[in-house]
Design a protein around this motif. Structure first.
Motif, short mmCIF file in Angstrom:
data_model
loop_
_atom_site.label_atom_id
_atom_site.label_comp_id
_atom_site.label_asym_id
_atom_site.label_seq_id
_atom_site.Cartn_x
_atom_site.Cartn_y
_atom_site.Cartn_z
N SER A 1 0.82 -1.21 0.00
CA SER A 1 0.00 0.00 0.00
C SER A 1 0.86 1.26 0.00
O SER A 1 2.09 1.22 0.08
N VAL A 2 0.17 2.40 -0.05
CA VAL A 2 0.86 3.70 0.01
C VAL A 2 1.43 3.95 1.40
O VAL A 2 2.19 4.92 1.60
N TYR A 3 1.10 3.09 2.37
CA TYR A 3 1.56 3.26 3.74
C TYR A 3 2.82 2.45 4.06
O TYR A 3 3.28 2.46 5.20
N ALA A 4 3.35 1.76 3.08
CA ALA A 4 4.46 0.82 3.32
C ALA A 4 5.66 1.47 4.00
O ALA A 4 6.24 0.92 4.94
N SER A 5 6.05 2.65 3.55
CA SER A 5 7.29 3.26 4.02
C SER A 5 7.22 3.77 5.45
O SER A 5 8.25 4.06 6.07
N THR A 6 6.00 3.89 6.00
CA THR A 6 5.86 4.39 7.37
C THR A 6 5.23 3.35 8.30
O THR A 6 4.71 3.68 9.35
N THR A 7 5.29 2.09 7.87
CA THR A 7 4.71 0.99 8.65
C THR A 7 5.79 0.18 9.36
O THR A 7 6.84 -0.10 8.78
#
Length: 319
Positions: free
Chosen positions: A25-31
């Motif tokens: 998802s677009v949230y990968a880098s902050t997960t």
């Protein structure tokens, strides 16, 4: 891309699927992911960490997709030979999988932190979403049955979840120390997602680590749980059976009973829409959406919708 700091609490196959969804998802880098270590046990002298390895193999695209666990393109020469030598081999460990366990066991003997071992294995498999451990100490789920206490793997794999569950305890949890990484991640989180994992023996074991649940309660994070139940049944695993055995209802109410004090919201399947009013009466925000994750797109869609819903509700509460 998103600037939201997201933490996923994950265990079992449902946790791994949710992790894959966030990674795509677009949230990968902050997960970041906090995984369950309480299913860990020793087999053939080797330390095996099933839930962490399922996360590693899934995120590294090394998982056996048909089974949902273990390595793809696996062979079993070592296990077959051990069986021929009269050893118990009910815990299915393939040859590639055994390499992971040999490596982990050797580093443990050298005194390397379990968290650092996980980081090294993640690098080996090309996993870029950080996997954190709730504790570096030994915590092991024990299941009480009519014939006595069993390790979780004995109950889950050897006995195939057949015995009635009379109780669950997390051996060693009372003296375990939470990792600084997990506590720091929780404290800075904007959204905490509880994966559709077994609330008793996967997420429950994570929350049993002293300080972790308190850290969640003290954080400003918006906490949202994805129900592992669809029409009262789990897709995989014994969560429904265990909830019933522990005197909890096999529906969203039972999941809420496990997490109530830390939840802001729940995600339930379309099939459970009639449970929406009760959950809202408890003060929860509720997202009703398809929760079955069969494909990569399913995983990405569910987790994207979950975090987007959490972000929207979080902003409304802050307004």
């Amino acid at each position: 891309m998103s600037d939201l700091t997201i933490t996923l609490l994950a265990g079992g196959v449902g946790g791994a699927k949710a992790a894959e969804g966030l990674a795509a998802s677009v949230y990968a880098s902050t997960t970041h992911i906090i995984g369950n270590v309480a299913d860990d046990d020793v087999f053939h002298g080797l330390w095996v960490s099933p839930d962490i390895d399922t996360l590693l193999y899934s995120l590294g695209d090394q998982i056996d997709r048909e089974r949902g666990w273990g390595r793809k393109n696996e062979s079993y020469q070592v296990l077959n030979e051990l069986s021929a030598l009269g050893q118990e081999t009910w815990m299915t460990l393939g040859d590639l999988d055994l390499a992971t366990h040999i490596y982990r066991t050797e580093l443990r003997k050298q005194g390397v932190r379990a968290s650092h071992i996980t980081q090294r294995l993640a690098k080996r498999h090309g996993v870029t979403v950080p996997i954190l451990l709730p504790t570096d100490d030994v915590v092991q789920t024990q299941v009480k049955t009519e014939s006595g206490w069993l390790s979780f793997q004995e109950y889950f794999v050897r006995e195939q979840c057949k015995p009635k569950v009379l109780g669950v305890e997390y051996k060693g949890a009372n003296i375990a120390r939470a990792t600084s990484e997990a506590l720091f991640q929780i404290a800075k989180s904007d959204v905490i997602v509880i994966a559709p994992s077994n609330p008793i023996v996967s997420i429950g074991a994570i929350l049993a680590t002293p300080g972790l649940q308190e850290a969640i309660e003290k954080s400003t994070a918006y906490v949202i749980a994805i129900s592992p139940l669809i029409a009262g049944k789990t897709v995989k695993g014994p969560a429904d059976k265990m909830l019933e055995s522990m005197g909890k209802s096999t529906d969203s109410k039972g999941i809420y009973q496990c997490y109530g004090s830390i939840l802001n919201a729940m995600v339930i399947d379309d099939a459970d829409r009639d449970e929406l009013p009760w959950l809202q009466d408890q003060g929860l925000d509720v997202l009703v959406t398809p929760t079955l994750m069969k494909t990569r797109d399913d995983k990405c869609a569910l987790l994207t919708n979950t975090v987007a819903f959490a972000e929207q509700q979080r902003k409304q509460r802050a307004a």
